[in-house]
Design an enzyme around this catalytic site. Structure first.
Site, PDB file in Angstrom:
ATOM      1  N   HIS A  12     -54.853  -2.777   9.580  1.00  0.00           N
ATOM      2  CA  HIS A  12     -53.518  -3.216   9.974  1.00  0.00           C
ATOM      3  C   HIS A  12     -52.663  -3.421   8.725  1.00  0.00           C
ATOM      4  CE1 HIS A  12     -54.753  -4.498  14.097  1.00  0.00           C
ATOM      5  NE2 HIS A  12     -55.923  -4.670  13.502  1.00  0.00           N
ATOM      6  N   TYR A  41     -57.058 -11.592  12.273  1.00  0.00           N
ATOM      7  CA  TYR A  41     -57.830 -10.627  11.480  1.00  0.00           C
ATOM      8  C   TYR A  41     -59.052 -11.294  10.874  1.00  0.00           C
ATOM      9  CZ  TYR A  41     -53.092  -8.736  11.636  1.00  0.00           C
ATOM     10  OH  TYR A  41     -51.859  -8.323  12.046  1.00  0.00           O
ATOM     11  N   HIS A 122     -54.543   0.613  13.389  1.00  0.00           N
ATOM     12  CA  HIS A 122     -54.086  -0.003  14.625  1.00  0.00           C
ATOM     13  C   HIS A 122     -53.364   1.023  15.495  1.00  0.00           C
ATOM     14  CE1 HIS A 122     -51.705  -3.599  16.521  1.00  0.00           C
ATOM     15  NE2 HIS A 122     -52.562  -3.078  17.363  1.00  0.00           N
ATOM     16  N   LYS A 129     -47.730   1.334  18.243  1.00  0.00           N
ATOM     17  CA  LYS A 129     -47.716   0.711  16.915  1.00  0.00           C
ATOM     18  C   LYS A 129     -47.593   1.745  15.804  1.00  0.00           C
ATOM     19  CE  LYS A 129     -48.661  -3.371  18.629  1.00  0.00           C
ATOM     20  NZ  LYS A 129     -47.731  -4.467  18.604  1.00  0.00           N
ATOM     21  N   CYS A 131     -48.402   0.567  12.658  1.00  0.00           N
ATOM     22  CA  CYS A 131     -49.327  -0.119  11.761  1.00  0.00           C
ATOM     23  C   CYS A 131     -50.623   0.683  11.580  1.00  0.00           C
ATOM     24  CB  CYS A 131     -49.596  -1.485  12.364  1.00  0.00           C
ATOM     25  SG  CYS A 131     -50.911  -2.448  11.671  1.00  0.00           S
TER      26      CYS A 131
END
Length: 149
Positions: A12, A41, A122, A129, A131
Protein backbone atom coordinates in the site's frame (compact mmCIF):
# COMPACT_ATOMS: atom_id res chain seq x y z
CA UNK A 1 -3.78 -15.70 11.38
CA UNK A 2 -0.99 -18.19 10.80
CA UNK A 3 1.48 -18.51 7.94
CA UNK A 4 -0.51 -21.23 6.18
CA UNK A 5 -3.46 -18.84 5.80
CA UNK A 6 -1.48 -15.96 4.25
CA UNK A 7 -2.42 -15.79 0.57
CA UNK A 8 -1.24 -12.22 -0.04
CA UNK A 9 1.40 -9.75 0.99
CA UNK A 10 -0.27 -6.50 0.00
CA UNK A 11 1.71 -3.33 -0.68
CA UNK A 12 0.00 0.00 0.00
CA UNK A 13 0.90 3.68 0.09
CA UNK A 14 -0.16 6.27 2.65
CA UNK A 15 -1.35 8.75 -0.01
CA UNK A 16 0.73 11.50 1.60
CA UNK A 17 2.63 14.33 -0.11
CA UNK A 18 6.43 14.12 -0.52
CA UNK A 19 7.16 16.57 2.31
CA UNK A 20 5.08 14.61 4.83
CA UNK A 21 7.02 12.10 6.92
CA UNK A 22 4.73 10.04 9.10
CA UNK A 23 4.90 6.60 10.60
CA UNK A 24 2.86 3.89 12.28
CA UNK A 25 1.87 6.15 15.19
CA UNK A 26 0.21 8.70 12.93
CA UNK A 27 -1.48 6.04 10.80
CA UNK A 28 -2.69 4.36 13.99
CA UNK A 29 -4.28 7.65 15.07
CA UNK A 30 -5.92 8.15 11.64
CA UNK A 31 -7.31 4.64 11.56
CA UNK A 32 -8.67 4.89 15.11
CA UNK A 33 -10.40 8.12 14.04
CA UNK A 34 -12.09 6.01 11.31
CA UNK A 35 -13.39 3.66 14.02
CA UNK A 36 -10.84 0.88 13.44
CA UNK A 37 -8.91 -0.91 16.18
CA UNK A 38 -5.72 0.90 15.14
CA UNK A 39 -3.19 0.85 12.34
CA UNK A 40 -4.58 -1.48 9.71
CA UNK A 41 -1.16 -2.42 8.28
CA UNK A 42 1.31 -4.87 9.76
CA UNK A 43 4.26 -2.69 8.70
CA UNK A 44 4.84 0.95 7.75
CA UNK A 45 7.97 2.04 5.87
CA UNK A 46 8.90 5.64 6.65
CA UNK A 47 10.56 8.02 4.18
CA UNK A 48 14.00 7.21 5.61
CA UNK A 49 13.45 3.47 5.11
CA UNK A 50 12.82 2.63 8.77
CA UNK A 51 10.32 -0.20 9.07
CA UNK A 52 7.81 0.29 11.87
CA UNK A 53 5.34 -2.22 13.29
CA UNK A 54 1.62 -1.67 12.93
CA UNK A 55 -0.63 -4.66 13.63
CA UNK A 56 1.14 -7.32 15.70
CA UNK A 57 3.06 -10.06 13.94
CA UNK A 58 4.54 -12.63 16.30
CA UNK A 59 6.88 -14.98 14.47
CA UNK A 60 7.91 -16.53 17.81
CA UNK A 61 4.42 -17.70 18.79
CA UNK A 62 4.12 -21.41 19.39
CA UNK A 63 3.40 -23.67 17.57
CA UNK A 64 3.87 -21.33 14.58
CA UNK A 65 3.88 -17.60 14.08
CA UNK A 66 0.67 -15.65 14.48
CA UNK A 67 -0.46 -12.19 13.45
CA UNK A 68 -3.38 -9.96 14.20
CA UNK A 69 -5.75 -9.71 11.27
CA UNK A 70 -5.13 -6.48 9.40
CA UNK A 71 -7.58 -3.87 8.20
CA UNK A 72 -6.21 -2.90 4.79
CA UNK A 73 -7.95 -4.83 1.99
CA UNK A 74 -11.71 -5.35 2.10
CA UNK A 75 -12.82 -8.96 2.17
CA UNK A 76 -9.28 -10.39 2.29
CA UNK A 77 -7.85 -9.15 5.59
CA UNK A 78 -7.89 -12.62 7.14
CA UNK A 79 -5.61 -13.83 4.32
CA UNK A 80 -3.28 -10.86 3.94
CA UNK A 81 -0.34 -9.09 5.50
CA UNK A 82 -0.25 -5.35 4.83
CA UNK A 83 2.80 -3.18 4.18
CA UNK A 84 2.42 0.59 3.75
CA UNK A 85 4.97 2.87 2.11
CA UNK A 86 4.73 6.48 3.30
CA UNK A 87 4.09 8.72 0.29
CA UNK A 88 2.35 8.08 -3.00
CA UNK A 89 -0.06 11.03 -2.99
CA UNK A 90 -2.66 10.62 -5.72
CA UNK A 91 -1.14 7.34 -6.90
CA UNK A 92 2.24 8.90 -7.76
CA UNK A 93 5.09 6.66 -6.56
CA UNK A 94 7.44 9.22 -4.97
CA UNK A 95 9.20 6.74 -2.70
CA UNK A 96 12.81 7.18 -1.71
CA UNK A 97 15.66 4.75 -2.40
CA UNK A 98 15.75 3.75 1.27
CA UNK A 99 12.06 2.85 1.14
CA UNK A 100 12.49 0.66 -1.94
CA UNK A 101 15.40 -1.17 -0.30
CA UNK A 102 13.51 -1.67 2.96
CA UNK A 103 10.44 -2.85 1.07
CA UNK A 104 12.47 -5.44 -0.82
CA UNK A 105 14.14 -6.77 2.33
CA UNK A 106 10.87 -6.86 4.25
CA UNK A 107 9.07 -8.71 1.45
CA UNK A 108 11.97 -11.18 1.21
CA UNK A 109 11.62 -11.84 4.94
CA UNK A 110 7.84 -12.19 4.78
CA UNK A 111 8.05 -14.63 1.86
CA UNK A 112 10.33 -16.86 3.94
CA UNK A 113 7.69 -17.13 6.67
CA UNK A 114 4.72 -17.21 4.27
CA UNK A 115 6.18 -18.79 1.10
CA UNK A 116 2.82 -19.38 -0.61
CA UNK A 117 1.83 -15.70 -0.41
CA UNK A 118 1.41 -13.72 -3.62
CA UNK A 119 3.06 -10.27 -3.64
CA UNK A 120 0.49 -7.73 -4.87
CA UNK A 121 -0.51 -4.10 -4.71
CA UNK A 122 -3.74 -2.93 -3.12
CA UNK A 123 -4.95 -1.96 -6.61
CA UNK A 124 -4.61 -5.60 -7.72
CA UNK A 125 -7.23 -6.66 -5.17
CA UNK A 126 -9.49 -3.60 -5.26
CA UNK A 127 -9.99 -2.19 -8.74
CA UNK A 128 -11.20 1.12 -7.28
CA UNK A 129 -7.74 1.86 -5.82
CA UNK A 130 -4.57 3.38 -7.31
CA UNK A 131 -2.52 2.36 -4.29
CA UNK A 132 0.45 1.93 -4.20
CA UNK A 133 0.90 3.68 -7.57
CA UNK A 134 3.11 1.06 -9.24
CA UNK A 135 2.83 -2.49 -10.55
CA UNK A 136 3.92 -4.53 -7.55
CA UNK A 137 4.12 -7.82 -9.42
CA UNK A 138 6.51 -6.34 -12.00
CA UNK A 139 8.58 -4.58 -9.31
CA UNK A 140 8.91 -7.83 -7.32
CA UNK A 141 9.88 -9.88 -10.39
CA UNK A 142 12.51 -7.26 -11.32
CA UNK A 143 13.86 -7.15 -7.77
CA UNK A 144 14.13 -10.93 -7.59
CA UNK A 145 15.98 -10.99 -10.91
CA UNK A 146 18.27 -7.97 -10.50
CA UNK A 147 18.30 -7.04 -6.81
CA UNK A 148 19.45 -3.52 -6.01
CA UNK A 149 21.11 -2.94 -9.42
Amino acid sequence: MDASKVAYIVIHCADTPPEMDIGAVEIDRWHKANGWDGCGYHFVIRRNGVIESGRPLDINAAPGWQSAIGAHVAGLNSQALGVCLVGGKGGTPDFRVQQWESLAHLVETLTRIAPAAEIVGHRDLDKGKLCPGFDVRTWWADWRQHGAD
